[in-house]
Design a protein around this motif. Structure first.
Motif, PDB file in Angstrom:
ATOM      1  N   LYS A  94      -7.065 -13.659   5.658  1.00 51.26           N
ATOM      2  CA  LYS A  94      -5.801 -13.262   5.038  1.00 51.26           C
ATOM      3  C   LYS A  94      -5.947 -13.008   3.545  1.00 51.26           C
ATOM      4  O   LYS A  94      -5.476 -11.981   3.029  1.00 51.26           O
ATOM      5  N   SER A  95      -6.594 -13.917   2.845  1.00 49.13           N
ATOM      6  CA  SER A  95      -6.710 -13.769   1.393  1.00 49.13           C
ATOM      7  C   SER A  95      -7.509 -12.525   1.029  1.00 49.13           C
ATOM      8  O   SER A  95      -7.190 -11.831   0.057  1.00 49.13           O
ATOM      9  N   SER A  96      -8.546 -12.215   1.810  1.00 47.27           N
ATOM     10  CA  SER A  96      -9.340 -11.007   1.548  1.00 47.27           C
ATOM     11  C   SER A  96      -8.500  -9.752   1.734  1.00 47.27           C
ATOM     12  O   SER A  96      -8.577  -8.806   0.942  1.00 47.27           O
ATOM     13  N   ILE A  97      -7.701  -9.740   2.804  1.00 48.13           N
ATOM     14  CA  ILE A  97      -6.852  -8.571   3.071  1.00 48.13           C
ATOM     15  C   ILE A  97      -5.839  -8.375   1.952  1.00 48.13           C
ATOM     16  O   ILE A  97      -5.650  -7.260   1.446  1.00 48.13           O
ATOM     17  N   LEU A  98      -5.203  -9.465   1.529  1.00 49.66           N
ATOM     18  CA  LEU A  98      -4.157  -9.344   0.505  1.00 49.66           C
ATOM     19  C   LEU A  98      -4.720  -8.973  -0.861  1.00 49.66           C
ATOM     20  O   LEU A  98      -3.984  -8.457  -1.704  1.00 49.66           O
ATOM     21  N   ARG A  99      -6.010  -9.207  -1.072  1.00 51.16           N
ATOM     22  CA  ARG A  99      -6.632  -8.837  -2.349  1.00 51.16           C
ATOM     23  C   ARG A  99      -7.151  -7.402  -2.361  1.00 51.16           C
ATOM     24  O   ARG A  99      -7.640  -6.923  -3.387  1.00 51.16           O
ATOM     25  N   LEU A 100      -7.063  -6.705  -1.234  1.00 48.11           N
ATOM     26  CA  LEU A 100      -7.603  -5.347  -1.175  1.00 48.11           C
ATOM     27  C   LEU A 100      -6.919  -4.439  -2.189  1.00 48.11           C
ATOM     28  O   LEU A 100      -5.703  -4.481  -2.354  1.00 48.11           O
ATOM     29  N   ASP A 101      -7.720  -3.631  -2.831  1.00 48.84           N
ATOM     30  CA  ASP A 101      -7.191  -2.671  -3.802  1.00 48.84           C
ATOM     31  C   ASP A 101      -6.438  -1.562  -3.077  1.00 48.84           C
ATOM     32  O   ASP A 101      -6.932  -0.983  -2.098  1.00 48.84           O
ATOM     33  N   LYS A 102      -5.250  -1.267  -3.545  1.00 49.38           N
ATOM     34  CA  LYS A 102      -4.397  -0.269  -2.896  1.00 49.38           C
ATOM     35  C   LYS A 102      -5.084   1.099  -2.821  1.00 49.38           C
ATOM     36  O   LYS A 102      -5.094   1.741  -1.767  1.00 49.38           O
ATOM     37  N   THR A 150       0.807  -1.225   0.000  1.00 47.19           N
ATOM     38  CA  THR A 150       0.000   0.000   0.000  1.00 47.19           C
ATOM     39  C   THR A 150       0.839   1.273   0.000  1.00 47.19           C
ATOM     40  O   THR A 150       0.284   2.368  -0.001  1.00 47.19           O
ATOM     41  N   PHE A 151       2.162   1.139   0.029  1.00 48.60           N
ATOM     42  CA  PHE A 151       3.004   2.336   0.055  1.00 48.60           C
ATOM     43  C   PHE A 151       2.763   3.189  -1.184  1.00 48.60           C
ATOM     44  O   PHE A 151       2.715   2.694  -2.309  1.00 48.60           O
ATOM     45  N   ASP A 152       2.582   4.489  -0.976  1.00 50.09           N
ATOM     46  CA  ASP A 152       2.361   5.422  -2.085  1.00 50.09           C
ATOM     47  C   ASP A 152       3.053   6.734  -1.761  1.00 50.09           C
ATOM     48  O   ASP A 152       2.597   7.495  -0.910  1.00 50.09           O
ATOM     49  N   ASP A 153       4.163   6.982  -2.436  1.00 50.41           N
ATOM     50  CA  ASP A 153       4.962   8.177  -2.163  1.00 50.41           C
ATOM     51  C   ASP A 153       4.210   9.440  -2.545  1.00 50.41           C
ATOM     52  O   ASP A 153       4.233  10.442  -1.823  1.00 50.41           O
ATOM     53  N   LYS A 154       3.504   9.409  -3.675  1.00 52.60           N
ATOM     54  CA  LYS A 154       2.785  10.604  -4.137  1.00 52.60           C
ATOM     55  C   LYS A 154       1.667  11.001  -3.180  1.00 52.60           C
ATOM     56  O   LYS A 154       1.409  12.182  -2.953  1.00 52.60           O
ATOM     57  N   LYS A 155       0.986  10.009  -2.615  1.00 55.03           N
ATOM     58  CA  LYS A 155      -0.099  10.289  -1.674  1.00 55.03           C
ATOM     59  C   LYS A 155       0.393  10.374  -0.235  1.00 55.03           C
ATOM     60  O   LYS A 155      -0.415  10.523   0.687  1.00 55.03           O
TER      61      LYS A 155
END
Length: 556
Positions: A267-275, A220-225
């Motif tokens: 776990k699978s639901s969390i890892l599929r979350l859209d960034k 989820t890291f986003d430098d711009k945001k």
């Protein structure tokens, strides 16, 4: 299937890709720990043409939280839309090569290593028993028999030609070996992050597996945001210190966001979350967590996070507040209270917590829609059930539920009538300074009372550390209460805040049986006020002897 792509890369191209930011170290990799001596042995293998193992890279357009500095070199980010190669295996070796060949200084917590101080011994013959590249020249003196590795690779022919003629052929051979060495690479192309991190975990057998939180920090890291999940979580924990809820785990935060976005939290639901959706919902989700903490503290007297029967209870309550930003009232509040006590007393989240939360989110939806949810398990709050199943452990959800009940009466200090202060610091498992056996266990043991009856929630009062450790100790109630009566002329009223009746319970005569039975009865009476009676309760409650919290730090 994600087919690996094996290939070779030479020294020049490897360094160029690193310098351009095309090869990155993901944040979930451990710190660089190799010494100069170990790095020297690696370079020694390269110059002798020995294999040094395969580097495994994950090629993706995803942008992860990564280490921008390899060694001390500040490296650029790749162009937007370009592929990045994240190192899954070989971080120590690649960093060693890059630092040594660029001559970088690497600062550690306890030392600073100058990787330009690696030397090639021209007088040493390159055989199995010798090491021709070392971290220091013999006796610390540099002479014509030694050459810095960085000079071998970067200096011009004029400088290299200044060495004795008998070394010229060696210098040419060694330089060519570095420049033409074929570094073995396996690239895993465009696999999803959970596949990449599973590869990382399997490669690093024996190492601690990556947590879901570590993966999500990277994903989820986003430098711009300006979004860095690790920093955001640390800020939340620091904020929650003011209300003694700083033990809220990263897993609970992730489960809350997943519950809000997709209605499940495995776990699978969390890892599929859209960034983008994750970042977009963050502030509202954290505000919902804040509101749920206020609700749990105010309505159910879970004053601090260690008193909360289950840390995971934050998930359905934050889900409620995300969809219902204001404090509930009326029937909705009553049904939410019933949900809290049923979940807490029933050992609900002691196992299979993620699937149970998924079921309970539907119950929360029913409460939000104005309907009374159905439950497939009964609750028994009878005096007999409490008496049989109330053995005391500060980690049991059933016990913590009753501790919340006791705290709701704002128990007063026996000596000065001030409300007892409850803190997380005093509720650590091995050091529960807030809990006092009203009839001390040592006293009851000498009287022949069974351990299961002596160490019971009905025998627990919430006091402060000074009273517990310094004044009461192992004395009988008749002894220490008489002392407090001289200081507190309303001791009978004080004891009522602990659900104890001085006269009816015959405590001044040290009558434990009467005290125990009456207090179980009062706890039962108070709990009946908290729940909505249901037909399924008549079937009785399953007796949990293992109603401990499933590890809140992990998501299976």
């Amino acid at each position: 299937m994600y087919q690996p792509d094996p290939h070779d890369i030479n020294y020049s191209d490897l360094l160029t890709d690193i310098s351009r930011g095309q090869i990155k170290i993901p944040q979930f990799q451990r710190d660089f720990v190799w010494t100069k001596e170990r790095s020297a042995r690696l370079l020694d293998s390269v110059i002798k043409g020995y294999p040094i193992g395969t580097f495994i890279l994950w090629k993706t357009k995803d942008r992860l939280r990564s280490i921008r500095n390899i060694g001390a070199d500040h490296l650029p980010d790749p162009q937007e839309g370009d592929f990045v190669n994240y190192i899954l295996d070989g971080q120590q070796r690649i960093t060693s090569l890059y630092a040594a060949l660029k001559g970088l200084k690497i600062v550690r917590k306890d030392r600073e290593d100058d990787f330009s101080d690696l030397y090639l011994s021209l007088s040493t013959e390159p055989n199995v028993d010798s090491q021709i590249i070392t971290a220091e020249p013999p006796e610390g003196e540099l002479n014509v028999d030694f050459l810095k590795v960085t000079d071998l690779l970067n200096a011009d022919f004029t400088f290299l030609g200044s060495f004795p003629k008998e070394y010229h052929e060696k210098l040419s051979i060694y330089k060519k070996r570095f420049e033409t060495y074929a570094f073995s690479i396996i690239t895993v192309k465009e696999a999803p992050i959970d596949v990449a991190t599973e590869i990382f975990t399997r490669i690093n057998i024996g190492a601690k597996p990556l947590s879901v939180f570590e993966i999500m920090v990277a994903k989820t890291f986003d430098d711009k945001k300006a979004f860095d999940l690790a920093e955001k979580y640390d800020e939340l924990v620091e904020e929650l210190q003011s209300v003694d809820y700083d033990t809220v785990s990263p897993a609970v935060v992730l489960q809350t966001i997943s519950a809000i976005l997709v209605g499940s939290c495995d776990k699978s639901s969390i890892l599929r979350l859209d960034k983008s959706e994750f970042i977009g919902v963050w502030e509202d989700a954290i505000n919902a967590i804040r509101e749920s903490i206020d609700h749990l503290r105010d309505c159910y007297s879970a004053k601090v996070s260690r008193m909360l029967p289950y840390a995971h209870l934050l998930v359905p309550f934050a889900y409620f507040y995300y969809k219902h930003p204001r404090r509930p009232s009326g029937v909705k509040l009553q049904r939410l209270e019933d949900f809290f006590w049923r979940t807490s007393l029933g050992g609900r989240y002691s196992y299979s917590v993620e699937s149970k939360i998924g079921q309970d989110l539907k119950r929360i939806d029913e409460i939000l829609e104005g309907r009374d949810p159905e439950y497939d398990y009964g609750i028994d709050v009878s005096t007999e059930f409490i008496s049989r199943n109330g053995w005391f452990s500060a980690t049991r959800s059933f016990v913590k539920s009753i501790l919340c009940l006791l705290a709701s009466h704002e128990p007063k200090s026996f000596s000065d009538r001030f409300t007892v202060r409850i803190t997380n610091d005093w509720l650590q498992r091995a050091n529960s300074k807030n809990y006092h056996h009203f009839f001390p266990k040592a006293y009851l043991k000498n009287r022949g009372v069974d351990e299961s009856k002596a160490n019971h929630i009905a025998n627990i009062t919430i006091v402060d550390d000074r009273l517990n450790k310094q004044r009461i100790r192992a004395r009988a109630p008749s002894s220490y209460l008489e002392e407090f009566m001289s200081e507190n002329d309303e001791l009978d009223k004080t004891l009522k805040t602990h659900l104890i009746e001085m006269t009816d319970d015959n405590v001044l005569n040290d009558d434990y049986d009467t005290f125990f039975g009456n207090r179980c009865s009062r706890i039962s009476e108070e709990l009946r006020k908290k729940i909505i009676p249901r037909e399924i309760d008549s079937s009785g409650q399953y007796v949990h002897t293992d109603d401990f919290e499933e590890d809140p730090e992990s998501t299976s």
